[in-house]
Scaffold this motif. Structure first.
Motif, PDB file in Angstrom:
ATOM      1  N   PRO A   5       5.948  -3.015   2.585  1.00  0.00           N
ATOM      2  CA  PRO A   5       5.110  -3.133   1.389  1.00  0.00           C
ATOM      3  C   PRO A   5       5.606  -4.134   0.346  1.00  0.00           C
ATOM      4  CG  PRO A   5       6.374  -1.114   1.296  1.00  0.00           C
ATOM      5  CD  PRO A   5       6.613  -1.718   2.654  1.00  0.00           C
ATOM      6  N   TRP A  50       2.814   2.185   8.992  1.00  0.00           N
ATOM      7  CA  TRP A  50       4.130   1.566   8.876  1.00  0.00           C
ATOM      8  C   TRP A  50       3.937   0.127   8.459  1.00  0.00           C
ATOM      9  CZ3 TRP A  50       8.758   3.966   9.178  1.00  0.00           C
ATOM     10  CH2 TRP A  50       8.751   5.281   9.640  1.00  0.00           C
ATOM     11  N   LYS A  78       7.056   3.889   6.031  1.00  0.00           N
ATOM     12  CA  LYS A  78       5.739   4.498   6.119  1.00  0.00           C
ATOM     13  C   LYS A  78       5.115   4.489   4.727  1.00  0.00           C
ATOM     14  CE  LYS A  78       3.611   8.225   8.617  1.00  0.00           C
ATOM     15  NZ  LYS A  78       3.876   9.457   9.368  1.00  0.00           N
ATOM     16  N   VAL A  79       3.956   3.834   4.629  1.00  0.00           N
ATOM     17  CA  VAL A  79       3.205   3.785   3.379  1.00  0.00           C
ATOM     18  C   VAL A  79       1.909   4.537   3.656  1.00  0.00           C
ATOM     19  CG1 VAL A  79       2.159   2.304   1.641  1.00  0.00           C
ATOM     20  CG2 VAL A  79       4.207   1.542   2.852  1.00  0.00           C
ATOM     21  N   LEU A  80       1.776   5.698   3.033  1.00  0.00           N
ATOM     22  CA  LEU A  80       0.685   6.626   3.331  1.00  0.00           C
ATOM     23  C   LEU A  80       0.752   6.999   4.807  1.00  0.00           C
ATOM     24  CD1 LEU A  80      -2.173   5.035   1.192  1.00  0.00           C
ATOM     25  CD2 LEU A  80      -0.685   6.944   0.574  1.00  0.00           C
ATOM     26  N   LEU A  81      -0.130   6.463   5.649  1.00  0.00           N
ATOM     27  CA  LEU A  81      -0.112   6.815   7.077  1.00  0.00           C
ATOM     28  C   LEU A  81       0.302   5.660   7.975  1.00  0.00           C
ATOM     29  CD1 LEU A  81      -3.445   8.852   7.171  1.00  0.00           C
ATOM     30  CD2 LEU A  81      -1.120   9.755   7.078  1.00  0.00           C
ATOM     31  N   TRP A  91       8.598   4.321  -4.634  1.00  0.00           N
ATOM     32  CA  TRP A  91       7.890   5.519  -4.209  1.00  0.00           C
ATOM     33  C   TRP A  91       6.903   5.215  -3.080  1.00  0.00           C
ATOM     34  CZ3 TRP A  91       2.651   5.383  -4.277  1.00  0.00           C
ATOM     35  CH2 TRP A  91       2.051   4.395  -5.060  1.00  0.00           C
ATOM     36  N   GLN A  92       6.493   3.959  -2.953  1.00  0.00           N
ATOM     37  CA  GLN A  92       5.527   3.587  -1.910  1.00  0.00           C
ATOM     38  C   GLN A  92       6.038   3.926  -0.515  1.00  0.00           C
ATOM     39  OE1 GLN A  92       4.125  -0.476  -2.286  1.00  0.00           O
ATOM     40  NE2 GLN A  92       4.340  -0.390  -4.506  1.00  0.00           N
ATOM     41  N   CYS A  93       7.332   3.875  -0.326  1.00  0.00           N
ATOM     42  CA  CYS A  93       7.924   4.209   0.975  1.00  0.00           C
ATOM     43  C   CYS A  93       8.152   5.721   1.048  1.00  0.00           C
ATOM     44  CB  CYS A  93       9.247   3.477   1.158  1.00  0.00           C
ATOM     45  SG  CYS A  93       9.068   1.715   1.439  1.00  0.00           S
ATOM     46  N   THR A  94       7.359   6.378   1.874  1.00  0.00           N
ATOM     47  CA  THR A  94       7.459   7.836   1.986  1.00  0.00           C
ATOM     48  C   THR A  94       8.388   8.277   3.113  1.00  0.00           C
ATOM     49  OG1 THR A  94       5.471   7.877   3.356  1.00  0.00           O
ATOM     50  CG2 THR A  94       5.182   8.208   0.983  1.00  0.00           C
TER      51      THR A  94
END
Length: 190
Positions: free
Chosen positions: A122, A119, A114-117, A138-141
């Motif tokens: 990235p 899937w 999940k990147v921001l909102l 960090w891009q992967c939340t």
């Protein structure tokens, strides 16, 4: 070393490698130990190819069983059995190669996360490799620590498939020698 003993050693080494491949592939279906991601279809595409389960698992485990039998006295411990072990070892090579290719592609593309909102994957087609630059992780939340999870398990599959490839290829050579020269198994009681 006798070709029969060599077959037994190779088979005994292939068993745990096949089990490790199967376990790694199964665990990859549950990022962060959560079943929900698999239910929602939010798992990395290469996990669905089941390189560890089919390639490094079943396609190596079945040849390992036959290779083990070629190292014993009886119906398989002869020149014909050693000839068949070459064919079975070739199946193991194909399975290990499949697992290797899937692991390489997965490590190259990176995990689905999940990147921001949304899937996405990235790190796929990015200029810099995420493998050498942890500052972009960090891009992967979500799922939690998915990048480490992804790298760890697919790297394990990569190493395991390399070892399987070497062992199955060496069994092909061993089987050829056993087919041409015999298995040199002892006929008397041990």
């Amino acid at each position: 070393m006798c070709t029969a003993k060599c077959s037994r050693c190779i088979a005994v080494t292939l068993y745990p490698l096949a089990v490790i491949s199967i376990i790694c592939n199964i665990v990859l279906f549950f990022p962060a130990g959560d079943v929900q991601y698999a239910k929602d279809g939010h798992i990395t595409e290469e996990v669905k190819y089941m390189g560890g389960l089919i390639g490094g698992g079943v396609m190596v485990l079945i040849p390992a069983l036959h290779i083990h039998l070629t190292g014993k006295q009886g119906c398989c411990g002869n020149r014909c059995g050693m000839f068949l072990s070459i064919a079975f070892a070739a199946v193991g090579v194909a399975g290990a190669l499949y697992s290797f290719v899937v692991a390489v592609v997965a490590l190259n593309n990176g995990p689905l996360c999940k990147v921001l909102l949304l899937w996405a994957t990235p790190f796929k087609d990015s200029e810099k490799s995420y493998l050498t630059d942890s500052s972009v992780w960090w891009q992967c939340t979500a799922p939690e620590k998915i990048v480490e999870f992804h790298i760890g398990l697919f790297s394990t599959l990569l190493v395991t498939s390399c070892l399987q490839l070497i062992l199955c290829a060496s069994q092909m050579i061993n089987g050829l020698f056993g087919c041409l020269c015999g298995t040199c198994t002892n006929k008397g009681p041990l």
